[in-house]
Design a protein around this motif. Structure first.
Motif, PDB file in Angstrom:
ATOM      1  N   ALA A   1       0.830  -1.207   0.000  1.00 36.88           N
ATOM      2  CA  ALA A   1       0.000   0.000   0.000  1.00 36.88           C
ATOM      3  C   ALA A   1       0.865   1.258   0.000  1.00 36.88           C
ATOM      4  O   ALA A   1       0.583   2.221  -0.718  1.00 36.88           O
ATOM      5  CB  ALA A   1      -0.939  -0.017   1.211  1.00 36.88           C
TER       6      ALA A   1
ATOM      7  N   ASP B   1      -9.394   3.654  -2.618  1.00 42.86           N
ATOM      8  CA  ASP B   1     -10.154   2.401  -2.722  1.00 42.86           C
ATOM      9  C   ASP B   1      -9.424   1.378  -3.581  1.00 42.86           C
ATOM     10  O   ASP B   1      -9.357   0.191  -3.232  1.00 42.86           O
ATOM     11  CB  ASP B   1     -11.546   2.665  -3.320  1.00 42.86           C
ATOM     12  CG  ASP B   1     -12.487   3.354  -2.345  1.00 42.86           C
ATOM     13  OD1 ASP B   1     -12.333   3.124  -1.131  1.00 42.86           O
ATOM     14  OD2 ASP B   1     -13.368   4.099  -2.802  1.00 42.86           O
TER      15      ASP B   1
ATOM     16  N   ALA C   1      -6.410   0.001  -1.794  1.00 43.16           N
ATOM     17  CA  ALA C   1      -6.834  -0.980  -0.789  1.00 43.16           C
ATOM     18  C   ALA C   1      -7.082  -2.339  -1.421  1.00 43.16           C
ATOM     19  O   ALA C   1      -6.674  -3.379  -0.873  1.00 43.16           O
ATOM     20  CB  ALA C   1      -8.093  -0.488  -0.082  1.00 43.16           C
ATOM     21  N   ARG C   2      -7.720  -2.353  -2.597  1.00 36.55           N
ATOM     22  CA  ARG C   2      -7.979  -3.628  -3.275  1.00 36.55           C
ATOM     23  C   ARG C   2      -6.690  -4.263  -3.786  1.00 36.55           C
ATOM     24  O   ARG C   2      -6.466  -5.467  -3.625  1.00 36.55           O
ATOM     25  CB  ARG C   2      -8.963  -3.422  -4.437  1.00 36.55           C
ATOM     26  CG  ARG C   2     -10.367  -3.044  -3.991  1.00 36.55           C
ATOM     27  CD  ARG C   2     -11.357  -3.209  -5.137  1.00 36.55           C
ATOM     28  NE  ARG C   2     -11.042  -2.350  -6.278  1.00 36.55           N
ATOM     29  CZ  ARG C   2     -11.466  -1.101  -6.409  1.00 36.55           C
ATOM     30  NH1 ARG C   2     -12.230  -0.559  -5.459  1.00 36.55           N
ATOM     31  NH2 ARG C   2     -11.154  -0.393  -7.482  1.00 36.55           N
TER      32      ARG C   2
ATOM     33  N   SER D   1      -3.686  -3.958  -2.702  1.00 34.36           N
ATOM     34  CA  SER D   1      -2.782  -4.405  -1.639  1.00 34.36           C
ATOM     35  C   SER D   1      -3.402  -5.487  -0.761  1.00 34.36           C
ATOM     36  O   SER D   1      -2.756  -5.982   0.171  1.00 34.36           O
ATOM     37  CB  SER D   1      -2.347  -3.219  -0.779  1.00 34.36           C
ATOM     38  OG  SER D   1      -3.463  -2.522  -0.267  1.00 34.36           O
TER      39      SER D   1
ATOM     40  N   PHE E   1      -6.269  -5.373   1.153  1.00 31.37           N
ATOM     41  CA  PHE E   1      -7.062  -5.003   2.321  1.00 31.37           C
ATOM     42  C   PHE E   1      -8.560  -5.011   2.034  1.00 31.37           C
ATOM     43  O   PHE E   1      -9.367  -4.998   2.962  1.00 31.37           O
ATOM     44  CB  PHE E   1      -6.639  -3.629   2.839  1.00 31.37           C
ATOM     45  CG  PHE E   1      -5.297  -3.623   3.501  1.00 31.37           C
ATOM     46  CD1 PHE E   1      -5.083  -4.368   4.655  1.00 31.37           C
ATOM     47  CD2 PHE E   1      -4.245  -2.901   2.971  1.00 31.37           C
ATOM     48  CE1 PHE E   1      -3.841  -4.378   5.279  1.00 31.37           C
ATOM     49  CE2 PHE E   1      -2.995  -2.905   3.591  1.00 31.37           C
ATOM     50  CZ  PHE E   1      -2.795  -3.645   4.740  1.00 31.37           C
TER      51      PHE E   1
ATOM     52  N   THR F   1     -11.047  -3.101   1.511  1.00 29.92           N
ATOM     53  CA  THR F   1     -11.753  -1.822   1.623  1.00 29.92           C
ATOM     54  C   THR F   1     -10.818  -0.725   2.111  1.00 29.92           C
ATOM     55  O   THR F   1      -9.829  -0.997   2.799  1.00 29.92           O
ATOM     56  CB  THR F   1     -12.940  -1.923   2.595  1.00 29.92           C
ATOM     57  OG1 THR F   1     -12.438  -2.127   3.929  1.00 29.92           O
ATOM     58  CG2 THR F   1     -13.863  -3.079   2.221  1.00 29.92           C
ATOM     59  N   ALA F   2     -11.189   0.507   1.796  1.00 31.75           N
ATOM     60  CA  ALA F   2     -10.391   1.647   2.241  1.00 31.75           C
ATOM     61  C   ALA F   2     -10.388   1.742   3.763  1.00 31.75           C
ATOM     62  O   ALA F   2      -9.380   2.107   4.367  1.00 31.75           O
ATOM     63  CB  ALA F   2     -10.941   2.938   1.629  1.00 31.75           C
TER      64      ALA F   2
ATOM     65  N   SER G   1     -10.532  -0.750   5.943  1.00 28.38           N
ATOM     66  CA  SER G   1      -9.600  -1.747   6.474  1.00 28.38           C
ATOM     67  C   SER G   1      -8.163  -1.274   6.305  1.00 28.38           C
ATOM     68  O   SER G   1      -7.356  -1.371   7.241  1.00 28.38           O
ATOM     69  CB  SER G   1      -9.798  -3.086   5.758  1.00 28.38           C
ATOM     70  OG  SER G   1      -8.838  -4.031   6.191  1.00 28.38           O
ATOM     71  N   MET G   2      -7.830  -0.741   5.138  1.00 27.48           N
ATOM     72  CA  MET G   2      -6.475  -0.251   4.911  1.00 27.48           C
ATOM     73  C   MET G   2      -6.166   0.923   5.841  1.00 27.48           C
ATOM     74  O   MET G   2      -5.058   1.018   6.386  1.00 27.48           O
ATOM     75  CB  MET G   2      -6.287   0.172   3.456  1.00 27.48           C
ATOM     76  CG  MET G   2      -4.865   0.660   3.152  1.00 27.48           C
ATOM     77  SD  MET G   2      -4.588   1.020   1.408  1.00 27.48           S
ATOM     78  CE  MET G   2      -5.541   2.526   1.209  1.00 27.48           C
ATOM     79  N   ARG G   3      -7.131   1.804   6.033  1.00 32.03           N
ATOM     80  CA  ARG G   3      -6.923   2.952   6.908  1.00 32.03           C
ATOM     81  C   ARG G   3      -6.594   2.498   8.339  1.00 32.03           C
ATOM     82  O   ARG G   3      -5.683   3.028   8.981  1.00 32.03           O
ATOM     83  CB  ARG G   3      -8.172   3.835   6.911  1.00 32.03           C
ATOM     84  CG  ARG G   3      -8.006   5.132   7.692  1.00 32.03           C
ATOM     85  CD  ARG G   3      -9.242   6.002   7.569  1.00 32.03           C
ATOM     86  NE  ARG G   3      -9.461   6.416   6.179  1.00 32.03           N
ATOM     87  CZ  ARG G   3     -10.451   5.968   5.411  1.00 32.03           C
ATOM     88  NH1 ARG G   3     -11.323   5.085   5.892  1.00 32.03           N
ATOM     89  NH2 ARG G   3     -10.589   6.386   4.176  1.00 32.03           N
TER      90      ARG G   3
ATOM     91  N   PRO H   1      -4.056   6.849   4.985  1.00 33.06           N
ATOM     92  CA  PRO H   1      -3.525   6.738   3.616  1.00 33.06           C
ATOM     93  C   PRO H   1      -3.403   8.096   2.928  1.00 33.06           C
ATOM     94  O   PRO H   1      -2.418   8.368   2.234  1.00 33.06           O
ATOM     95  CB  PRO H   1      -4.554   5.838   2.917  1.00 33.06           C
ATOM     96  CG  PRO H   1      -5.143   5.013   4.020  1.00 33.06           C
ATOM     97  CD  PRO H   1      -5.195   5.933   5.208  1.00 33.06           C
TER      98      PRO H   1
END
Length: 340
Positions: free
Chosen positions: A289, A301, A304-305, A307, A309, A311-312, A314-316, A327
Motif C-alpha cells: 500500500a 479504494d 486498498a484492493r 494491496s 485489504f 476496503t479503504a 480496512s487499509m486505513r 492513507p
C-alpha cells in the motif's frame, strides 16, 4: 520537509541544506556499526541527485585517534562541539562503555559531550549504543530495544524503560533504538524511509545490496536447541503469497504450498521469520500500500484492493496501526517528498 534546513542560493533562491547526522564515537567502537550511518545516509539522494544528508563523525574528546575493538584506531576530525550542529545524533555500540554499561550512568566526559546536543535533536542508537541514551535519561518511560543478548541486563539496569527484545528497531518519534549490529542498517533505512519515502530508501538499500525491509524481529536470531532437522522451509509459500497479495489468502493456502499441516507450517514460519503468518502478511500488504500510495495516482479504494485489504476502511485501520497516519496523509507527505 523533515530535517531540512535552508540557506540562501543564487538570485535570492533558498537552496536546501542536507540534514546533518552526527555520529558520536567512543573508545571501543565497533567498526562495522560505525560505518553504517555513512553508508546509508551518505547514499540517500533526491530525484534530482541532491544529497539529502551530511554525515559527520565526532569524538567525545578533541579531534584525534579513537580506539576501536579491532586492531586499528580511527582518526576523528571533529570534537563534541559538532553535536551542536546535528539534526540527528547516532550513537553506535562500543565495547568500552564502563560505568555506562555497568552502573547505568554517564561518565563526566560523555555527559559533557552530550550537553552540546540541542533540544529537539533526533537521537538514534545502534545495538548497545542504547545504553548511552538510557544513561542520559532519554529512554525513561519509553519503549526501546538493544541486542537480544543484553536485553535482560538492559532491563534490570533501567527498569523505567519498556524493553522489547523481539524487534529489530523501535521508532518512538524523536528517539529511536535498534537491536544488535546489522539491525542498525534496518533502523537507518527506516529513518530514510520516514524522512523521504520508500523510493529513496529502496534505492539506498539496492545500492548497499541489503533488503529494504527485513521480516520479523530478533527472535529468529536467538540460538535455540533444534530437536529435529529443519529441512523444510516456508520460502516457497512466502514467494507465492507476495505474488498474490491482492487475493484473500488463507493460512491453509500458504501451508498447502509447502505440503505442511497448518500447525506445522505456523510453527516453522514463526521459527524462520519471527512473527506469525498473519502478522507477516499484514506487513507485506502495508508495504504494498505504501508503494502504491507513493508511486501511483490510484484512488485509495483501488490501492486498498490492490494491496489485499479489500476496503479503504480496512487499509486505513492497518496504516494507522503500523504507521500512525491515514492513507491520504501518507500520500500527501511522500508523493511530494522530493519537491521543493
Amino acid at each position: 520537509m523533515d530535517g531540512q534546513r535552508a540557506r540562501r542560493g543564487g538570485r535570492g533562491r533558498r537552496a536546501p541544506v542536507p540534514h546533518r547526522v552526527a555520529v558520536l564515537v567512543m573508545d571501543g567502537v565497533i567498526p562495522f556499526e560505525l560505518g553504517i550511518p555513512q553508508r546509508i545516509f551518505g547514499r540517500a539522494r533526491s530525484a534530482d541527485g541532491r544529497r539529502l544528508y551530511e554525515v559527520v563523525t565526532c569524538s567525545v574528546r578533541p579531534p584525534g585517534p579513537v580506539r576501536t575493538d579491532a586492531d586499528f584506531d580511527v582518526v576523528v576530525e571533529h570534537g563534541p562541539e559538532a553535536l551542536a550542529t546535528a539534526d540527528t545524533v547516532v550513537v553506535p555500540a562500543s565495547h568500552e562503555l564502563g560505568p555506562v554499561y555497568e552502573e547505568g550512568r554517564l561518565t563526566d566526559e560523555l555527559a559533557a559531550a552530550l550537553a552540546h546536543v540541542r533540544p529537539g535533536t533526533r537521537m538514534v542508537s545502534i545495538c548497545t549504543g542504547g545504553y548511552v541514551l538510557a544513561a542520559a535519561g532519554l529512554l525513561d518511560g519509553r519503549p526501546a530495544t538493544t541486542h537480544w543478548a543484553h536485553a535482560e541486563h538492559f532491563q534490570r539496569l533501567h527498569p523505567r524503560i519498556e524493553v522489547d527484545a523481539d524487534v529489530l528497531f523501535i521508532d518512538d518519534g524523536d528517539v529511536l533504538t535498534s537491536a544488535g549490529v546489522a539491525a542498525g542498517l534496518d533502523l537507518c533505512l527506516h529513518v530514510v524511509r520516514r524522512d523521504h519515502g520508500a523510493a529513496v530508501a529502496n534505492e539506498v538499500a539496492r545500492s548497499t545490496v541489503v533488503p529494504p525491509h527485513r521480516d520479523g524481529g530478533q527472535a529468529q536470531y536467538v540460538q535455540r536447541p533444534v530437536p529435529e532437522p529443519q529441512l523444510a522451509t516456508t520460502t516457497t509459500a512466502r514467494a507465492w503469497a507476495l505474488g498474490r497479495l491482492h487475493e484473500p489468502l488463507q493460512l491453509r493456502d500458504l501451508a498447502e504450498q509447502e505440503a505442511m499441516s497448518v500447525r506445522t507450517f505456523t510453527r516453522r514460519f514463526r521459527e524462520e521469520v519471527g512473527v506469525s503468518p498473519g502478522q507477516w502478511l499484514t506487513r507485506q500488504r502495508v508495504e504494498r500500500a505504501r508503494h502504491l500510495l507513493e508511486s501511483t495516482s490510484l484512488s485509495v479504494d483501488r490501492v486498498a484492493r490492490e494491496s489485499g485489504f479489500g476496503t479503504a476502511q480496512s487499509m486505513r485501520q492497518h496504516l494507522q496501526s503500523v504507521l500512525g497516519v491515514t492513507p491520504t496523509a501518507y500520500r500527501r507527505t511522500f508523493r511530494n517528498a522530493d519537491e521543493g
